[in-house]
Design a protein around this motif. Sequence first.
Motif, PDB file in Angstrom:
ATOM      1  N   LEU A   1       0.840  -1.199   0.000  1.00 42.98           N
ATOM      2  CA  LEU A   1       0.000   0.000   0.000  1.00 42.98           C
ATOM      3  C   LEU A   1       0.879   1.255   0.000  1.00 42.98           C
ATOM      4  O   LEU A   1       0.639   2.196  -0.759  1.00 42.98           O
ATOM      5  CB  LEU A   1      -0.901  -0.029   1.239  1.00 42.98           C
ATOM      6  CG  LEU A   1      -2.083   0.926   1.238  1.00 42.98           C
ATOM      7  CD1 LEU A   1      -3.037   0.585   0.117  1.00 42.98           C
ATOM      8  CD2 LEU A   1      -2.814   0.872   2.575  1.00 42.98           C
ATOM      9  N   HIS A   2       1.925   1.229   0.843  1.00 40.92           N
ATOM     10  CA  HIS A   2       2.836   2.381   0.888  1.00 40.92           C
ATOM     11  C   HIS A   2       3.510   2.575  -0.453  1.00 40.92           C
ATOM     12  O   HIS A   2       3.661   3.705  -0.919  1.00 40.92           O
ATOM     13  CB  HIS A   2       3.874   2.173   1.997  1.00 40.92           C
ATOM     14  CG  HIS A   2       4.845   3.303   2.130  1.00 40.92           C
ATOM     15  ND1 HIS A   2       4.435   4.613   2.307  1.00 40.92           N
ATOM     16  CD2 HIS A   2       6.197   3.341   2.110  1.00 40.92           C
ATOM     17  CE1 HIS A   2       5.512   5.393   2.393  1.00 40.92           C
ATOM     18  NE2 HIS A   2       6.577   4.651   2.278  1.00 40.92           N
ATOM     19  N   SER A   3       3.889   1.470  -1.099  1.00 39.72           N
ATOM     20  CA  SER A   3       4.581   1.663  -2.379  1.00 39.72           C
ATOM     21  C   SER A   3       3.604   2.067  -3.476  1.00 39.72           C
ATOM     22  O   SER A   3       4.001   2.761  -4.406  1.00 39.72           O
ATOM     23  CB  SER A   3       5.381   0.421  -2.766  1.00 39.72           C
ATOM     24  OG  SER A   3       4.562  -0.700  -2.778  1.00 39.72           O
ATOM     25  N   LEU A   4       2.326   1.686  -3.341  1.00 37.40           N
ATOM     26  CA  LEU A   4       1.348   2.198  -4.313  1.00 37.40           C
ATOM     27  C   LEU A   4       1.335   3.737  -4.259  1.00 37.40           C
ATOM     28  O   LEU A   4       1.383   4.410  -5.290  1.00 37.40           O
ATOM     29  CB  LEU A   4      -0.054   1.656  -3.993  1.00 37.40           C
ATOM     30  CG  LEU A   4      -1.197   2.304  -4.764  1.00 37.40           C
ATOM     31  CD1 LEU A   4      -1.119   1.935  -6.244  1.00 37.40           C
ATOM     32  CD2 LEU A   4      -2.554   1.907  -4.213  1.00 37.40           C
ATOM     33  N   PHE A   5       1.316   4.290  -3.036  1.00 36.83           N
ATOM     34  CA  PHE A   5       1.263   5.747  -2.897  1.00 36.83           C
ATOM     35  C   PHE A   5       2.611   6.398  -3.188  1.00 36.83           C
ATOM     36  O   PHE A   5       2.706   7.331  -3.963  1.00 36.83           O
ATOM     37  CB  PHE A   5       0.826   6.120  -1.474  1.00 36.83           C
ATOM     38  CG  PHE A   5      -0.554   5.657  -1.134  1.00 36.83           C
ATOM     39  CD1 PHE A   5      -1.583   5.793  -2.046  1.00 36.83           C
ATOM     40  CD2 PHE A   5      -0.836   5.092   0.099  1.00 36.83           C
ATOM     41  CE1 PHE A   5      -2.857   5.366  -1.752  1.00 36.83           C
ATOM     42  CE2 PHE A   5      -2.108   4.660   0.404  1.00 36.83           C
ATOM     43  CZ  PHE A   5      -3.119   4.791  -0.526  1.00 36.83           C
ATOM     44  N   ALA A   6       3.646   5.881  -2.532  1.00 37.95           N
ATOM     45  CA  ALA A   6       4.928   6.589  -2.552  1.00 37.95           C
ATOM     46  C   ALA A   6       5.763   6.255  -3.780  1.00 37.95           C
ATOM     47  O   ALA A   6       6.553   7.078  -4.222  1.00 37.95           O
ATOM     48  CB  ALA A   6       5.714   6.273  -1.280  1.00 37.95           C
ATOM     49  N   VAL A   7       5.597   5.046  -4.327  1.00 40.00           N
ATOM     50  CA  VAL A   7       6.416   4.665  -5.474  1.00 40.00           C
ATOM     51  C   VAL A   7       5.643   4.867  -6.776  1.00 40.00           C
ATOM     52  O   VAL A   7       6.080   5.589  -7.668  1.00 40.00           O
ATOM     53  CB  VAL A   7       6.879   3.198  -5.348  1.00 40.00           C
ATOM     54  CG1 VAL A   7       7.651   2.776  -6.585  1.00 40.00           C
ATOM     55  CG2 VAL A   7       7.732   3.027  -4.105  1.00 40.00           C
ATOM     56  N   HIS A   8       4.460   4.250  -6.873  1.00 40.72           N
ATOM     57  CA  HIS A   8       3.751   4.289  -8.153  1.00 40.72           C
ATOM     58  C   HIS A   8       3.083   5.623  -8.415  1.00 40.72           C
ATOM     59  O   HIS A   8       3.095   6.133  -9.518  1.00 40.72           O
ATOM     60  CB  HIS A   8       2.736   3.147  -8.229  1.00 40.72           C
ATOM     61  CG  HIS A   8       3.400   1.814  -8.314  1.00 40.72           C
ATOM     62  ND1 HIS A   8       3.759   1.230  -9.497  1.00 40.72           N
ATOM     63  CD2 HIS A   8       3.833   0.975  -7.343  1.00 40.72           C
ATOM     64  CE1 HIS A   8       4.366   0.084  -9.263  1.00 40.72           C
ATOM     65  NE2 HIS A   8       4.422  -0.104  -7.961  1.00 40.72           N
TER      66      HIS A   8
ATOM     67  N   VAL B   1      12.425   0.183 -12.239  1.00 47.59           N
ATOM     68  CA  VAL B   1      12.704   0.783 -10.927  1.00 47.59           C
ATOM     69  C   VAL B   1      11.509   0.613  -9.988  1.00 47.59           C
ATOM     70  O   VAL B   1      11.668   0.282  -8.810  1.00 47.59           O
ATOM     71  CB  VAL B   1      13.006   2.290 -11.083  1.00 47.59           C
ATOM     72  CG1 VAL B   1      13.201   2.935  -9.718  1.00 47.59           C
ATOM     73  CG2 VAL B   1      14.231   2.501 -11.923  1.00 47.59           C
ATOM     74  N   LEU B   2      10.318   0.832 -10.543  1.00 50.64           N
ATOM     75  CA  LEU B   2       9.125   0.776  -9.693  1.00 50.64           C
ATOM     76  C   LEU B   2       8.955  -0.623  -9.102  1.00 50.64           C
ATOM     77  O   LEU B   2       8.628  -0.774  -7.926  1.00 50.64           O
ATOM     78  CB  LEU B   2       7.885   1.169 -10.491  1.00 50.64           C
ATOM     79  CG  LEU B   2       7.942   2.555 -11.137  1.00 50.64           C
ATOM     80  CD1 LEU B   2       6.610   2.896 -11.797  1.00 50.64           C
ATOM     81  CD2 LEU B   2       8.310   3.623 -10.128  1.00 50.64           C
ATOM     82  N   THR B   3       9.221  -1.658  -9.912  1.00 50.92           N
ATOM     83  CA  THR B   3       9.097  -3.031  -9.411  1.00 50.92           C
ATOM     84  C   THR B   3      10.110  -3.291  -8.304  1.00 50.92           C
ATOM     85  O   THR B   3       9.774  -3.859  -7.256  1.00 50.92           O
ATOM     86  CB  THR B   3       9.318  -4.027 -10.557  1.00 50.92           C
ATOM     87  OG1 THR B   3       8.524  -3.614 -11.662  1.00 50.92           O
ATOM     88  CG2 THR B   3       8.938  -5.424 -10.148  1.00 50.92           C
ATOM     89  N   VAL B   4      11.362  -2.876  -8.545  1.00 43.55           N
ATOM     90  CA  VAL B   4      12.406  -3.102  -7.540  1.00 43.55           C
ATOM     91  C   VAL B   4      12.027  -2.419  -6.228  1.00 43.55           C
ATOM     92  O   VAL B   4      12.105  -3.012  -5.146  1.00 43.55           O
ATOM     93  CB  VAL B   4      13.763  -2.567  -8.042  1.00 43.55           C
ATOM     94  CG1 VAL B   4      14.807  -2.641  -6.940  1.00 43.55           C
ATOM     95  CG2 VAL B   4      14.217  -3.356  -9.254  1.00 43.55           C
ATOM     96  N   ARG B   5      11.592  -1.162  -6.331  1.00 41.12           N
ATOM     97  CA  ARG B   5      11.255  -0.425  -5.111  1.00 41.12           C
ATOM     98  C   ARG B   5      10.064  -1.053  -4.400  1.00 41.12           C
ATOM     99  O   ARG B   5      10.059  -1.174  -3.175  1.00 41.12           O
ATOM    100  CB  ARG B   5      10.959   1.037  -5.450  1.00 41.12           C
ATOM    101  CG  ARG B   5      12.205   1.812  -5.801  1.00 41.12           C
ATOM    102  CD  ARG B   5      11.949   3.292  -5.931  1.00 41.12           C
ATOM    103  NE  ARG B   5      13.218   4.003  -6.003  1.00 41.12           N
ATOM    104  CZ  ARG B   5      13.319   5.314  -6.182  1.00 41.12           C
ATOM    105  NH1 ARG B   5      12.240   6.048  -6.301  1.00 41.12           N
ATOM    106  NH2 ARG B   5      14.505   5.877  -6.220  1.00 41.12           N
ATOM    107  N   THR B   6       9.055  -1.452  -5.184  1.00 42.94           N
ATOM    108  CA  THR B   6       7.877  -2.073  -4.577  1.00 42.94           C
ATOM    109  C   THR B   6       8.269  -3.330  -3.810  1.00 42.94           C
ATOM    110  O   THR B   6       7.867  -3.531  -2.657  1.00 42.94           O
ATOM    111  CB  THR B   6       6.850  -2.433  -5.664  1.00 42.94           C
ATOM    112  OG1 THR B   6       6.578  -1.261  -6.415  1.00 42.94           O
ATOM    113  CG2 THR B   6       5.575  -2.970  -5.062  1.00 42.94           C
ATOM    114  N   ALA B   7       9.089  -4.173  -4.468  1.00 39.37           N
ATOM    115  CA  ALA B   7       9.494  -5.423  -3.820  1.00 39.37           C
ATOM    116  C   ALA B   7      10.286  -5.124  -2.549  1.00 39.37           C
ATOM    117  O   ALA B   7      10.094  -5.765  -1.514  1.00 39.37           O
ATOM    118  CB  ALA B   7      10.327  -6.248  -4.784  1.00 39.37           C
TER     119      ALA B   7
END
Lengths: 349, 315
Positions: free
Chosen positions: B82-89, B194-200
Amino acid sequence: MRLEPRESVSFWLVLLAPVGAIGVALVLTSGLIMWTGESVFEAYGHLLKGAFGSRFALTETLTRATPLMLTGLAAAVAFRARFWNIGAEGQLYCGALAATYLGTGLVTLHPTLMIPLLFVGGALAGGVVLLLPVYLKSKLSVDEVVTTLLLNFIILLFVNYLLEGPLRDPMSMGWPQAAAIIDEGVLPRIMEKSRLHLGFIIGVISAVMVWFVMRFTIWGYEIRAVGHNPSAATFAGISINLTVLRVALISGGLAGFAGVTEVAGLKGYLTLDLSPGFGYAGIAVAMLANLHPLGVIASAIFLAGIYVGADSMSRAVNIPNYIADVMVAVSVLAVLVSLMLTQYRVRVR
Amino acid sequence: MSDLLEIFLTAGFWAATIRIACPLILGTIGELICERAGVLNLGIEGIMTIGAMSGWMWVYQGGDLWTGLMFAAFIGALFGLLHSLFAVHLGLSQHVSGIGITMLASSLSFFVFRMMLPSSTTPPKIVPFRPINIPGLSDMPFFGEAIFSHTPMTYFCFAVVPVVIYVLYRTPVGLAVRMAGENPMAVEAQGINVLTVRTAAVATGSAFMAVGGAYLTMSAFDAFYFGMINGRGWICVALVIFASWRPGKALLGALLFAGLDAMQVRAQQFTGGLIPYQFFLMLPYVLSIAAMIVMARRAQYPKALLIPFRRGERI
């Protein structure tokens, strides 16, 4: 999925986005209400009635909104300059401490002088707390998020010590509470047969003044410039450190105000449960208002309504009142997304 | 003073240090993984809370301890996503999104706990991880009590660190994570998303945080209390800075910190009430601030920390 910046943003979109987001948040939390087995409409009905349904409910909501407005302003001003002051809770207690120190017999003045004295003292105490984080941020680039957060815990323990030691009221039968604010310092009620006090008006005036300063003065311009683009602000000759210091003092002062309104307006004396997290809720208030000082008035009343309404809802139907915090958190996240969508549009390919 | 020195000679002190360090180790390692990928995760305080609640609740409902840990990790990873949906994506402010996650995760933990156990005045208990008896080692004088009579989960916490060091510094995955935090453009140039790496990374880090929280309810204690995490998450954020974003130093920092915490509890007895106990309780928070001041000048933070990556936009 990719994001594209919008070329033009209509005013209505910006105004309606938060409203839509709060609608989405209410739908999402209704899932939790269904899980409790109660009827969603009945539950929200109780909440609405408990928050705004009667004269009593309304004044209680506005009373609760008072500290939220001030801590919300504290967060809004600071976040505008990208100074992440998460320490409003501690600054609130420092303001309350100052009011207790000054207002329990140290000086006795006519109320027209006594009340301003308490507010000035509270604001100074709230602002002073931030001197350390500001110094560490500008000299050593220590992240202010963590320092302001950790100071909350330190200040709360310090207040705990004072209330069990030097500041304990000898007449309190052993309860950890300070002496009562003297009559000259108590904020007058502004409506009969309610707990609504002068602090509410001070909150609204503070919001208008903060809006004026941010919108029409050089200080406000500098604060917004530092928040938008620090390197451009430096290039334009604005001192970042000085601006951050100014922001911190204003922000801490506003949070200190909140402590004064609670001690001198509502409770009458300092206890450890003076604030059930008003400082942290202030962050939510500021985010819901998109950091706009006048929006803070509305969002503080909205949040106070959720808290007060949820209390009466949990008495009427079998739903724990922690639902209020969930609703606030979901609203904050939904509003964040909605405000981003006013700037960008999502293209799904 | 000699009283203080004697503390170091008791096995109980070292055992307590190891116990106190465990949640801090996992929390700090979790935050470190997120930040090495360029994402500050201020959701840590809430994620540790919900990890403590969900792991405990799993066992209370009749689940097994180890699957309870996996459940806590799974819930933690969900909040990380959820955090990466907001902060990364969506590229929202990492500060603001993280604080929102903390609000959501902790309020949900309290709501769910109250919902499932409506009227419990005394907190209900589970059977937590028990200390294991290692033949030979546990019977050793001093070291047996200090080091070799802990719960399996305690050893798990310490075993996590070398694994994370290996993955972060010796595998292509670790390289991608570190690059995403230093120079996301270069990651993209390698054809890695990048987005995938950060999300993971954020999901994995959050899972560690949640298990760190679960250590409190499933190994250190046997019940869930409101306000149990009590700023431990924020201390972990400070410890990451203290550790200069290095997992090995994070382990040392957590141990040092836990040692000082274990000492203050014991030192309280020697001062004979001269110093109010609140000042001892303040120490962990004061030390965290002090630790950041000491390391601030030498801190080598990931260059792309806090900067959202949007493809096609210049940083």
